[in-house]
Design a protein around this motif. Structure first.
Motif, mmCIF file in Angstrom:
data_model
loop_
_atom_site.group_PDB
_atom_site.id
_atom_site.type_symbol
_atom_site.label_atom_id
_atom_site.label_comp_id
_atom_site.label_asym_id
_atom_site.label_seq_id
_atom_site.Cartn_x
_atom_site.Cartn_y
_atom_site.Cartn_z
ATOM 1 N N LEU A 18 -6.176 -15.018 24.882
ATOM 2 C CA LEU A 18 -7.129 -15.609 25.815
ATOM 3 C C LEU A 18 -8.010 -14.529 26.427
ATOM 4 C CD1 LEU A 18 -7.849 -18.430 26.811
ATOM 5 C CD2 LEU A 18 -6.315 -18.071 28.750
ATOM 6 N N ARG A 19 -7.417 -13.393 26.755
ATOM 7 C CA ARG A 19 -8.203 -12.268 27.280
ATOM 8 C C ARG A 19 -9.194 -11.765 26.225
ATOM 9 N NH1 ARG A 19 -6.903 -9.523 31.905
ATOM 10 N NH2 ARG A 19 -5.071 -10.270 33.017
ATOM 11 N N LEU A 20 -8.738 -11.662 24.998
ATOM 12 C CA LEU A 20 -9.617 -11.196 23.923
ATOM 13 C C LEU A 20 -10.782 -12.164 23.713
ATOM 14 C CD1 LEU A 20 -6.851 -10.003 21.452
ATOM 15 C CD2 LEU A 20 -8.574 -8.521 22.521
ATOM 16 N N LEU A 21 -10.477 -13.450 23.729
ATOM 17 C CA LEU A 21 -11.527 -14.453 23.574
ATOM 18 C C LEU A 21 -12.544 -14.360 24.709
ATOM 19 C CD1 LEU A 21 -9.264 -17.412 22.447
ATOM 20 C CD2 LEU A 21 -11.165 -16.477 21.107
ATOM 21 N N GLU A 22 -12.070 -14.134 25.914
ATOM 22 C CA GLU A 22 -12.974 -14.021 27.063
ATOM 23 C C GLU A 22 -13.882 -12.807 26.951
ATOM 24 O OE1 GLU A 22 -10.107 -14.043 30.195
ATOM 25 O OE2 GLU A 22 -10.046 -16.246 30.324
ATOM 26 N N LYS A 23 -13.467 -11.822 26.145
ATOM 27 C CA LYS A 23 -14.283 -10.634 25.918
ATOM 28 C C LYS A 23 -15.208 -10.797 24.715
ATOM 29 C CE LYS A 23 -11.050 -7.304 27.946
ATOM 30 N NZ LYS A 23 -12.000 -6.676 28.895
ATOM 31 N N GLY A 24 -15.190 -11.987 24.101
ATOM 32 C CA GLY A 24 -16.099 -12.246 22.993
ATOM 33 C C GLY A 24 -15.499 -12.131 21.612
ATOM 34 N N ALA A 25 -14.199 -11.904 21.519
ATOM 35 C CA ALA A 25 -13.550 -11.774 20.211
ATOM 36 C C ALA A 25 -13.487 -13.123 19.504
ATOM 37 C CB ALA A 25 -12.145 -11.208 20.380
ATOM 38 N N THR A 26 -13.325 -13.062 18.193
ATOM 39 C CA THR A 26 -12.989 -14.227 17.393
ATOM 40 C C THR A 26 -11.519 -14.081 17.001
ATOM 41 O OG1 THR A 26 -15.214 -14.492 16.515
ATOM 42 C CG2 THR A 26 -13.432 -15.464 15.240
ATOM 43 N N VAL A 27 -10.733 -15.122 17.213
ATOM 44 C CA VAL A 27 -9.292 -15.053 16.960
ATOM 45 C C VAL A 27 -8.897 -16.171 16.002
ATOM 46 C CG1 VAL A 27 -6.978 -15.071 17.954
ATOM 47 C CG2 VAL A 27 -8.882 -14.107 19.266
ATOM 48 N N THR A 28 -8.227 -15.806 14.920
ATOM 49 C CA THR A 28 -7.636 -16.773 13.998
ATOM 50 C C THR A 28 -6.154 -16.885 14.325
ATOM 51 O OG1 THR A 28 -9.228 -16.235 12.252
ATOM 52 C CG2 THR A 28 -7.189 -17.345 11.586
ATOM 53 N N PHE A 29 -5.720 -18.081 14.708
ATOM 54 C CA PHE A 29 -4.332 -18.332 15.097
ATOM 55 C C PHE A 29 -3.580 -18.990 13.939
ATOM 56 C CE2 PHE A 29 -6.744 -18.424 19.024
ATOM 57 C CZ PHE A 29 -5.909 -17.861 19.979
ATOM 58 N N LEU A 30 -2.414 -18.463 13.622
ATOM 59 C CA LEU A 30 -1.502 -19.166 12.724
ATOM 60 C C LEU A 30 -0.508 -19.919 13.605
ATOM 61 C CD1 LEU A 30 -0.625 -19.605 9.732
ATOM 62 C CD2 LEU A 30 1.074 -17.801 10.110
ATOM 63 N N LEU A 31 -0.565 -21.251 13.559
ATOM 64 C CA LEU A 31 0.236 -22.082 14.461
ATOM 65 C C LEU A 31 1.003 -23.134 13.664
ATOM 66 C CD1 LEU A 31 -2.389 -22.802 17.264
ATOM 67 C CD2 LEU A 31 -0.528 -21.134 17.370
ATOM 68 N N ARG A 32 2.272 -23.275 13.957
ATOM 69 C CA ARG A 32 3.034 -24.366 13.340
ATOM 70 C C ARG A 32 2.567 -25.706 13.876
ATOM 71 N NH1 ARG A 32 9.222 -23.471 14.228
ATOM 72 N NH2 ARG A 32 8.435 -22.789 16.256
ATOM 73 N N SER A 33 2.220 -25.745 15.150
ATOM 74 C CA SER A 33 1.802 -27.001 15.788
ATOM 75 C C SER A 33 0.475 -26.785 16.510
ATOM 76 C CB SER A 33 2.865 -27.481 16.780
ATOM 77 O OG SER A 33 4.114 -27.666 16.142
ATOM 78 N N PRO A 34 -0.641 -27.041 15.848
ATOM 79 C CA PRO A 34 -1.940 -26.869 16.504
ATOM 80 C C PRO A 34 -2.084 -27.704 17.770
ATOM 81 C CG PRO A 34 -2.220 -27.096 14.132
ATOM 82 C CD PRO A 34 -0.769 -27.386 14.415
#
Length: 300
Positions: A18-34
């Motif tokens: 969340l901190r990275l996203l707030e700084k403008g990053a793009t994040v790809t999450f691998l999630l078992r339950s989106p």
């Protein structure tokens, strides 16, 4: 910054991304339950903007982890799919204990969760990423008290609890650290691990259709984060900053130091998950040359 995150559905991984996203990053999450992010207004905003990208999958399945790599290393646009450099891999895989034994302490199922997930992550790195002159930075979450040298630096009251109460989860973290130190070409002094945690032939074996681990010393940019006993408290670093903004003198909210035989004194007792996330994003990543190749401990 382009990030591939595993184990970020909650806790430290969630707060850090969340901190990275707030700084403008793009994040790809691998999630078992989106669906874990349903009702999360902050995360939904980043999903809607395309900065948070969800790949449904299980870190214990090599094909799913490979699918995450593929998504993280490409960008879709009106012109089609284009290659994207992965700058950071955030590995914060963990699990709450599934039970408790009077003889074994806290139990996790499976007992090799972190170790196996990391094997899958490293075995599925696309060759183009592994051979790149600018490999992604890899941050993996572990714990103080892992290994003989770190255990000796624990506060006296913590030693029995870490030796018995957290024996199984810490054996899994130790397996994870063993893999990373080998792939990064770093020395190892904690002996062999049981096959319940680290499979025989782990250096050269691999699931059908996938390569073995990267060669010894192939990973060039690794940091292992060793957190003190985790709490659900607030981010003290943010609290200190807010107070400083109101005229109070700002002071460090937590200690950050290299764990190992060179360490002086004893480990601290606790650290909040939010402060670990703060340290990863606000200290370790921007000061990478200071921490690269080290085991970084965080405590109050």
């Amino acid at each position: 910054m382009n990030v591939y995150a595993l184990g970020a559905s909650r806790n430290i991984g969630y707060y850090a991304t969340l901190r990275l996203l707030e700084k403008g990053a793009t994040v790809t999450f691998l999630l078992r339950s989106p669906s874990v992010y349903e009702g999360d207004a902050a995360m939904q905003a980043f999903i809607s903007s395309g900065h948070a990208r969800i790949v449904q999958g299980d870190a214990l399945k090599p094909a799913d982890v490979a699918k995450g790599w593929e998504a993280a290393s490409h960008r879709d646009s009106e012109q089609g799919s284009t290659a994207a450099h992965v700058d950071l891999v955030l590995f914060t895989v963990g699990i709450a204990p599934s039970g408790f034994s009077l003889t074994k302490g806290a139990l996790i199922d499976p007992p090799d969760l972190c170790t196996r997930a990391l094997l899958n992550l490293l075995r599925t790195i696309p060759p183009s990423i592994l051979t790149s002159d600018s490999q992604p930075k890899i941050i993996a979450l572990s714990s103080i008290g892992i290994g003989h040298e770190s255990h000796e630096k624990l506060p006296l009251l913590y030693k029995p609890f870490y030796s018995w109460g957290l024996a199984q989860p810490h054996a899994d973290k130790l397996g994870m650290e063993r893999i990373l130190t080998w792939c990064a070409g770093q020395p190892w002094t904690d002996g062999d691990l049981p096959t319940s945690v680290l499979e025989e032939g782990w250096r050269t074996s691999a699931p059908e259709g996938y390569p073995a681990l990267p060669a010894e010393g192939a990973l060039k940019s690794v940091v292992i984060v060793r957190a003190a006993l985790l709490t659900s408290g607030v981010c003290m670093a943010d609290e200190q900053k807010n107070k400083a903004g109101k005229g109070a003198k700002e002071k460090p909210a937590y200690k950050v130091y290299c764990d190992g035989k060179e360490m002086k004194g004893k480990h601290g007792y606790t650290i909040s998950r939010q402060d670990v996330a703060h340290c990863i994003v606000e200290n370790i990543v921007p000061n990478w040359s200071q921490w690269e190749g080290k085991r970084v401990a965080i405590a109050y």
